[in-house]
Scaffold this motif. Structure first.
Motif, PDB file in Angstrom:
ATOM      1  N   MET A   1      13.113 -49.955  64.644  1.00 19.12           N
ATOM      2  CA  MET A   1      12.376 -49.237  65.678  1.00 19.12           C
ATOM      3  C   MET A   1      12.174 -50.135  66.886  1.00 19.12           C
ATOM      4  O   MET A   1      11.757 -51.273  66.747  1.00 19.12           O
ATOM      5  N   GLY A   3       9.970 -50.140  69.105  1.00 16.06           N
ATOM      6  CA  GLY A   3       8.592 -50.499  69.426  1.00 16.06           C
ATOM      7  C   GLY A   3       8.313 -51.952  69.134  1.00 16.06           C
ATOM      8  O   GLY A   3       7.472 -52.585  69.774  1.00 16.06           O
ATOM      9  N   GLU A 102      13.795 -52.552  60.411  1.00 19.97           N
ATOM     10  CA  GLU A 102      13.372 -51.161  60.512  1.00 19.97           C
ATOM     11  C   GLU A 102      14.532 -50.239  60.842  1.00 19.97           C
ATOM     12  O   GLU A 102      14.558 -49.098  60.404  1.00 19.97           O
ATOM     13  N   LEU A 134      15.238 -42.365  70.636  1.00 16.82           N
ATOM     14  CA  LEU A 134      13.880 -42.566  70.155  1.00 16.82           C
ATOM     15  C   LEU A 134      13.141 -41.238  70.134  1.00 16.82           C
ATOM     16  O   LEU A 134      13.376 -40.365  70.976  1.00 16.82           O
ATOM     17  N   GLU A 138       7.836 -42.597  68.968  1.00 14.10           N
ATOM     18  CA  GLU A 138       8.334 -43.965  69.068  1.00 14.10           C
ATOM     19  C   GLU A 138       8.272 -44.480  70.498  1.00 14.10           C
ATOM     20  O   GLU A 138       7.980 -45.661  70.729  1.00 14.10           O
ATOM     21  N   GLN A 141       4.693 -45.368  71.128  1.00 15.75           N
ATOM     22  CA  GLN A 141       4.330 -46.561  70.387  1.00 15.75           C
ATOM     23  C   GLN A 141       4.901 -47.809  71.045  1.00 15.75           C
ATOM     24  O   GLN A 141       4.251 -48.859  71.097  1.00 15.75           O
TER      25      GLN A 141
END
Length: 239
Positions: A1, A3, A102, A134, A138, A141
């Protein structure tokens, strides 16, 4: 991810001048001007900040014809007349490892563009991208993570009011803030406090954090935001 990419700069400390060649110290990241100590957009201040951000937490969105185009981040060899120094962002490998844990398709890139006699004019850039778009959650975040500080760091950072800004023709969400970082050990000029402007932009499948020193930004949010829009035009290329 992606983020995870956005937490490195503010949490990591200040980009300090280590030598006359303009090489960075082992602590690389953001600094900024003393502001209200505001933290993540729409939330309470974190780290040494204790105010509330002025951003909405969403970032300003601008529709673009290529808004759904997946892209990758390719760092140009120079930007704004500044030379690229790929060794200037410690912790980058660890950041990529965490991001890949992730999502294995995630790629993380980073560098410092430096100029001036002592490297006092510099821009720290960390970007990430993955193979899929995304989600809305996401993206939000990633923006929130960009303004988190790490109280365990030897360099303490206060984040000023977070502002939603125009992300430019590539679309997405962009936020910017002034920050100030302090550290115990002075740099070669004797400074222990570092001011800068930080912006973060989240695209379809990309995240870029962009931090300019006070000597480069003039502590102008609008200038750093404009410089990041220009950087995206060069660095974000179609997959």
């Amino acid at each position: 991810m992606l983020g995870a990419v956005a937490v490195l700069l503010v949490g990591g400390g200040a980009y300090a001048l280590a030598g006359s060649d303009g090489s960075p110290s082992k602590d690389a990241a953001a600094g900024g001007s003393p502001a209200d100590g505001a933290g993540p957009a729409g939330g309470a201040g974190s780290g040494s900040g204790n105010g509330s951000g002025s951003g909405s937490g969403k970032g300003e969105r601008v529709p673009a014809p290529e808004a759904q185009q997946l892209r990758r981040v390719e760092l140009p060899n120079s930007y704004l007349g500044l030379a690229r120094n790929d060794g200037g962002v410690p912790g980058l490998a660890e950041m990529e490892e965490a991001a890949k844990a992730e999502d294995p398709s995630t790629e993380v890139v980073g560098t410092v563009y430096t100029g001036g006699q002592f490297g006092e004019k510099h821009a720290v850039v960390i970007g990430g991208y993955r193979n899929a778009a995304l989600t809305e959650a996401e993206r939000r975040q990633a923006l929130a993570n960009a303004w988190k500080t790490d109280p365990r760091s030897a360099v303490q950072t206060v984040v000023g009011p977070v502002k939603d800004v125009d992300p430019g023709p590539l679309g997405g969400m962009m936020q910017c803030a002034q920050t100030v970082s302090t550290q115990d050990q002075p740099d070669v000029l004797g400074n222990t406090m570092f001011s800068s402007v930080q912006c973060v932009v989240v695209g379809v499948n990309t995240t870029i954090e962009f931090v300019e020193s006070e000597e480069l930004s003039g502590n102008s949010v609008s200038k750093t935001a404009d410089d990041l829009r220009g950087f995206r035009a060069q660095a974000e290329v179609k997959r």
